[in-house]
Scaffold this motif. Structure first.
Motif, PDB file in Angstrom:
ATOM      1  N   UNK A  36       0.795  -1.230  -0.075  1.00 51.22           N
ATOM      2  CA  UNK A  36       0.156  -0.040   0.014  1.00 51.22           C
ATOM      3  C   UNK A  36       0.843   1.308   0.070  1.00 51.22           C
ATOM      4  N   UNK A  37       2.266   1.186   0.046  1.00 55.02           N
ATOM      5  CA  UNK A  37       3.070   2.459   0.216  1.00 55.02           C
ATOM      6  C   UNK A  37       3.413   2.746  -1.381  1.00 55.02           C
ATOM      7  N   UNK A  38       2.902   1.708  -2.140  1.00 58.13           N
ATOM      8  CA  UNK A  38       3.307   1.988  -3.844  1.00 58.13           C
ATOM      9  C   UNK A  38       2.050   2.585  -4.312  1.00 58.13           C
ATOM     10  N   UNK A  39       2.431   3.617  -5.366  1.00 62.14           N
ATOM     11  CA  UNK A  39       1.248   4.439  -6.009  1.00 62.14           C
ATOM     12  C   UNK A  39       0.902   3.300  -7.235  1.00 62.14           C
ATOM     13  N   UNK A  40       1.713   2.615  -7.661  1.00 62.06           N
ATOM     14  CA  UNK A  40       1.234   1.293  -8.432  1.00 62.06           C
ATOM     15  C   UNK A  40       2.090   0.297  -7.972  1.00 62.06           C
ATOM     16  N   UNK A  41       1.326  -0.752  -7.570  1.00 62.28           N
ATOM     17  CA  UNK A  41       2.173  -2.020  -7.095  1.00 62.28           C
ATOM     18  C   UNK A  41       2.475  -2.758  -8.474  1.00 62.28           C
ATOM     19  N   UNK A  42       3.124  -3.842  -8.182  1.00 66.15           N
ATOM     20  CA  UNK A  42       3.822  -4.851  -9.209  1.00 66.15           C
ATOM     21  C   UNK A  42       2.609  -5.172 -10.146  1.00 66.15           C
ATOM     22  N   UNK A  43       1.501  -5.512 -10.026  1.00 63.45           N
ATOM     23  CA  UNK A  43       0.466  -5.885 -11.127  1.00 63.45           C
ATOM     24  C   UNK A  43      -0.419  -4.805 -11.454  1.00 63.45           C
TER      25      UNK A  43
ATOM     26  N   UNK B 216       9.733  -3.266  -2.680  1.00 59.19           N
ATOM     27  CA  UNK B 216       8.353  -3.797  -2.833  1.00 59.19           C
ATOM     28  C   UNK B 216       7.706  -4.300  -1.673  1.00 59.19           C
ATOM     29  N   UNK B 217       8.462  -4.725  -0.865  1.00 59.48           N
ATOM     30  CA  UNK B 217       7.974  -5.428   0.456  1.00 59.48           C
ATOM     31  C   UNK B 217       7.766  -6.994   0.194  1.00 59.48           C
TER      32      UNK B 217
ATOM     33  N   UNK C 291       7.577   5.515  -6.473  1.00 59.18           N
ATOM     34  CA  UNK C 291       6.831   4.460  -5.996  1.00 59.18           C
ATOM     35  C   UNK C 291       5.751   4.003  -6.864  1.00 59.18           C
ATOM     36  N   UNK C 292       6.343   3.641  -8.298  1.00 64.20           N
ATOM     37  CA  UNK C 292       5.666   3.109  -9.338  1.00 64.20           C
ATOM     38  C   UNK C 292       6.444   1.632  -9.539  1.00 64.20           C
TER      39      UNK C 292
END
Length: 428
Positions: A8-15, A267-268, A313-314
């Protein structure tokens, strides 16, 4: 870790897939971040930069496919192989480099298979900090003389002539690049190399050492001069290329693992467990084979792009994939290729003073971070042999079998670490 996990810290997570307009902009940002370094490698070696763009894009796509889109990593031209490729280009040319690149990929695949079967502990034993650190220093310092010569001399009637303009442009490019590294922030702070090249190029235009005619004559669309070894060349085994480049693969593996560690924190996730180190090495290996097949230099994960992930954070693999597609497309823009090829040696040298020095300093950083004790004779001897053999240019040749100085230094470092006791008799 569960596939449903979301950072949830990412603006856009991996997928996460961005909106189309954002997707284009974010992908171009990644492309421009790696652009300067990726095209610099082929320029230094003498490879067509359009091929390197295509090979980096294709290599990244292959990597994403092998790792099933689980790791947001972009692969670009590797600096570790520059000296070896320069040597091979002078002797056997493209086919030797192509075979060497595919061989390094094969080494990755073999190591991947072994790790899948027995784990990765053995890798730490043959590549401890005392071996990896000095070898990385050799990679940077071994190229220093070439950078200095290209910054001083121009070729006139097959003779090397000292030119003050060359030195001025090289030092000015160096100063500008250092300034950008230290004082720029945000996204532009991530591309100081690219900005340094642009400013150095403009200065070179002012002093009159750039030939712009090839740019004017180049077509907008041009098929890259792919050097496919199994089609263009008569079947031949370049054993010297294989033995020169294969040992360096073990060094770049440590870089690969280091980048994965950073991505894990960012990415945790734990990519060593899922998809697994064997899968990431396999992806890198197949990417290098594809790069070599089209005539490009070996590829590796890029720290510059990890920096973009951290700041923006993308973390979306769709953004990384988009950058790879754009890289392939740019490889077919003839005027861009001509523009890159017109960059004069002093500009490249000014950038190289920073890049090669950073590579060498990275090796020193590994020794410091791992608190390597040089009061121990074993460590002192290993580092000494690696540095002098590697930088001094000692080559081992038996018939057609050749080990370049860098490869020989790596092999000697590994052997000394395995053979020598931890303590000398005089230390007991």
């Amino acid at each position: 870790m569960s596939q449903k996990f979301r950072n949830h810290d990412a603006v856009l997570d991996i997928h996460d897939r961005p909106k189309p307009v954002h997707w284009i902009g974010l992908s171009l940002q990644h492309l421009f971040t790696m652009f300067g370094a990726t095209v610099l490698v082929p320029i230094l070696v003498g490879i067509n930069p359009s091929i390197a763009l295509v090979s980096s894009g294709l290599g990244t796509i292959v990597y994403l496919c092998v790792t099933k889109g689980k790791i947001p990593a972009y692969l670009g031209s590797s600096f570790a192989f520059i000296a070896a490729m320069q040597l091979l280009m002078k002797t056997d040319g493209y086919p030797a480099i192509a075979q060497g690149a595919m061989t390094t990929g094969a080494v990755y695949l073999i190591v991947s298979f072994i790790i899948k079967k027995i784990g990765a502990g053995w890798l730490d034993k043959i590549l401890p900090a005392i071996v990896v650190g000095p070898v990385i220093m050799v990679i940077g310092l071994g190229l220093a003389a070439n950078a200095a010569n290209n910054a001083m001399y121009k070729t006139v009637a097959d003779a090397q002539v000292y030119d003050f303009k060359y030195v001025f442009v090289a030092l000015a490019t160096l100063a500008i690049t250092i300034f950008f590294n230290m004082y720029l922030k945000g996204f532009i702070g991530l591309i100081p190399i690219l900005l340094g090249i642009v400013c150095g190029y403009l200065l070179a235009l002012v002093v009159g050492i750039v030939d712009v005619e090839p740019i004017k004559q180049a077509a907008w669309f041009a098929l890259p001069d792919f050097q496919v070894p199994f089609i263009e060349y008569e079947p031949k085994l370049y054993l010297g290329a294989i033995t020169t480049m294969a040992p360096i693969a073990f060094v770049t593996m440590t870089e690969h693992i280091g980048h994965l560690m950073v991505l894990n924190k960012l990415t945790k996730r734990n990519f060593f467990e899922e998809p697994g180190l064997h899968k990431t090495l396999m992806g890198d290996g197949f990417a290098q084979i594809v790069a070599g097949f089209v005539g490009g230099p070996p590829v590796t994960s890029y720290g510059e792009n990890i920096g973009v992930l951290a700041i923006t954070r993308v973390h979306s693999v769709f953004v990384i994939g988009g950058a790879a597609v754009f890289a392939v497309l740019l490889g077919f823009v003839g005027k861009l290729t001509a523009l890159i090829l017109s960059i004069p040696n002093p500009v490249i040298s000014g950038i190289s003073f920073v890049l090669f020095g950073v590579i060498a300093a990275s090796g020193l950083k590994i020794l410091i971070e791992n608190k390597v004790d040089f009061d121990k004779k074993k460590n002192l001897l290993i580092a000494s042999v690696i540095l002098v053999v590697g930088i001094g240019g000692l080559v081992f040749e038996v018939g057609t079998f050749t080990l370049s100085s860098m490869a020989l230094a790596t092999v000697l470092g590994i052997l000394l670490n395995l053979i020598l006791p931890d303590q000398a008799k005089s230390e007991v």
